[in-house]
Design a protein around this motif. Structure first.
Motif, PDB file in Angstrom:
ATOM      1  N   UNK A  10      51.338  51.899  52.372  1.00 26.21           N
ATOM      2  CA  UNK A  10      50.778  51.785  53.723  1.00 26.21           C
ATOM      3  C   UNK A  10      50.993  53.077  54.519  1.00 26.21           C
ATOM      4  N   UNK A  11      52.179  53.688  54.390  1.00 29.56           N
ATOM      5  CA  UNK A  11      52.451  54.955  55.085  1.00 29.56           C
ATOM      6  C   UNK A  11      51.483  56.021  54.594  1.00 29.56           C
ATOM      7  N   UNK A  12      51.271  56.095  53.290  1.00 31.61           N
ATOM      8  CA  UNK A  12      50.348  57.085  52.722  1.00 31.61           C
ATOM      9  C   UNK A  12      48.919  56.862  53.215  1.00 31.61           C
ATOM     10  N   UNK A  13      48.487  55.603  53.245  1.00 31.81           N
ATOM     11  CA  UNK A  13      47.133  55.287  53.729  1.00 31.81           C
ATOM     12  C   UNK A  13      46.957  55.711  55.187  1.00 31.81           C
ATOM     13  N   UNK A  14      47.920  55.379  56.011  1.00 28.37           N
ATOM     14  CA  UNK A  14      47.817  55.695  57.442  1.00 28.37           C
ATOM     15  C   UNK A  14      47.898  57.205  57.675  1.00 28.37           C
ATOM     16  N   UNK A  15      48.685  57.891  56.867  1.00 31.00           N
ATOM     17  CA  UNK A  15      48.768  59.346  56.982  1.00 31.00           C
ATOM     18  C   UNK A  15      47.423  59.979  56.632  1.00 31.00           C
ATOM     19  N   UNK A  16      46.744  59.478  55.628  1.00 29.66           N
ATOM     20  CA  UNK A  16      45.414  59.977  55.255  1.00 29.66           C
ATOM     21  C   UNK A  16      44.408  59.737  56.373  1.00 29.66           C
ATOM     22  N   UNK A  17      44.511  58.565  57.010  1.00 26.29           N
ATOM     23  CA  UNK A  17      43.601  58.268  58.122  1.00 26.29           C
ATOM     24  C   UNK A  17      43.799  59.256  59.261  1.00 26.29           C
ATOM     25  N   UNK A  18      45.072  59.560  59.552  1.00 25.99           N
ATOM     26  CA  UNK A  18      45.357  60.524  60.617  1.00 25.99           C
ATOM     27  C   UNK A  18      44.730  61.870  60.275  1.00 25.99           C
ATOM     28  N   UNK A  19      44.885  62.307  59.032  1.00 24.49           N
ATOM     29  CA  UNK A  19      44.298  63.577  58.602  1.00 24.49           C
ATOM     30  C   UNK A  19      42.783  63.557  58.735  1.00 24.49           C
ATOM     31  N   UNK A  20      42.177  62.430  58.387  1.00 26.69           N
ATOM     32  CA  UNK A  20      40.721  62.300  58.513  1.00 26.69           C
ATOM     33  C   UNK A  20      40.297  62.395  59.977  1.00 26.69           C
ATOM     34  N   UNK A  21      40.982  61.675  60.867  1.00 26.51           N
ATOM     35  CA  UNK A  21      40.660  61.722  62.292  1.00 26.51           C
ATOM     36  C   UNK A  21      40.838  63.130  62.851  1.00 26.51           C
ATOM     37  N   UNK A  22      41.883  63.819  62.417  1.00 30.35           N
ATOM     38  CA  UNK A  22      42.103  65.185  62.894  1.00 30.35           C
ATOM     39  C   UNK A  22      41.012  66.116  62.392  1.00 30.35           C
ATOM     40  N   UNK A  23      40.579  65.933  61.142  1.00 27.67           N
ATOM     41  CA  UNK A  23      39.517  66.775  60.588  1.00 27.67           C
ATOM     42  C   UNK A  23      38.199  66.567  61.327  1.00 27.67           C
ATOM     43  N   UNK A  24      37.973  65.339  61.761  1.00 24.24           N
ATOM     44  CA  UNK A  24      36.754  65.022  62.502  1.00 24.24           C
ATOM     45  C   UNK A  24      36.893  65.333  63.998  1.00 24.24           C
ATOM     46  N   UNK A  25      38.113  65.686  64.408  1.00 22.36           N
ATOM     47  CA  UNK A  25      38.434  66.018  65.801  1.00 22.36           C
ATOM     48  C   UNK A  25      38.033  64.905  66.764  1.00 22.36           C
ATOM     49  N   UNK A  26      38.468  63.730  66.433  1.00 21.70           N
ATOM     50  CA  UNK A  26      38.215  62.615  67.325  1.00 21.70           C
ATOM     51  C   UNK A  26      39.251  61.519  67.138  1.00 21.70           C
ATOM     52  N   UNK A  27      39.315  60.629  68.080  1.00 24.46           N
ATOM     53  CA  UNK A  27      40.185  59.466  67.994  1.00 24.46           C
ATOM     54  C   UNK A  27      41.647  59.744  68.283  1.00 24.46           C
ATOM     55  N   UNK A  28      41.967  60.522  69.349  1.00 25.91           N
ATOM     56  CA  UNK A  28      43.367  60.802  69.679  1.00 25.91           C
ATOM     57  C   UNK A  28      44.153  59.522  69.940  1.00 25.91           C
TER      58      UNK A  28
END
Length: 186
Positions: A10-28
């Motif tokens: 679960x930690x790994x999944x959520x960390x990937x989501x954060x990286x995806x949101x940061x790459x898309x520059x949205x969803x702070x």
């Protein structure tokens, strides 16, 4: 173990989501929410890692249940796995003895001799030393492997003359020598 794996996943999944949101520059807001969820999961992981594992105890119970329900093969293999996977466990002597006992029950001669020799070498003052020796002697008598049996009996009698098994072993040793006509050695 499964709970730890689940939380790590679960930690790994959520960390990937954060990286995806940061790459898309949205969803702070969503990134902050995920960071809080990761923090909670990591605290749970810390607590889970402090808990003692009950895996071996549960496997021992299963193996004993197999023994009680007349399923010696399953019991043997379960104890064998415990013995192989946990050489440094405080109960490794018991695992080795239980594996030895199971091998005797299902007549796995090579395993009986291997585990018995290993046990006698590793635990010369072990709780099951006499039982292991008795099992090995019985197996050697069945297979007519008398030379090593006599050497083992003599070694046992020299080291433990007052043991409960000594009288039986002395009789076996003397009877074998008598059958071979080696009366002078008696």
């Amino acid at each position: 173990d499964l709970m730890i794996e689940f939380h790590e996943q679960k930690v790994a999944e959520k960390t990937k989501r954060i990286e995806t949101y940061k790459a898309l520059k949205r969803g702070n807001d969503r990134i902050n929410e995920l960071k809080q969820e990761i923090s909670v999961l990591e605290k749970a992981l810390t607590a889970l890692r402090k808990l003692p594992t009950l895996r071996n105890e549960l496997l021992v119970r299963r193996a004993r249940n197999f023994s009680k329900t007349s399923r010696p093969y399953e019991s043997f293999w379960m104890f064998y796995d415990l013995y192989r996977e946990n050489p440094e466990d405080p109960r490794s002597e018991f695992y080795q003895y239980a594996t030895f006992s199971g091998a005797l029950r299902i007549k796995k001669q090579d395993v009986v001799l291997e585990l018995g020799s290993s046990y006698r070498e590793k635990y010369p003052e072990g709780d099951y030393y006499s039982d292991v020796t008795a099992g090995m002697v019985a197996m050697m008598e069945e297979t007519a492997d008398f030379a090593p049996m006599l050497a083992m009996l003599k070694d046992f009698l020299d080291k433990r003359p007052m043991d409960a098994f000594s009288a039986k072993f002395l009789a076996s040793w003397a009877a074998r020598l008598f059958e071979e006509g080696r009366l002078q050695e008696i």
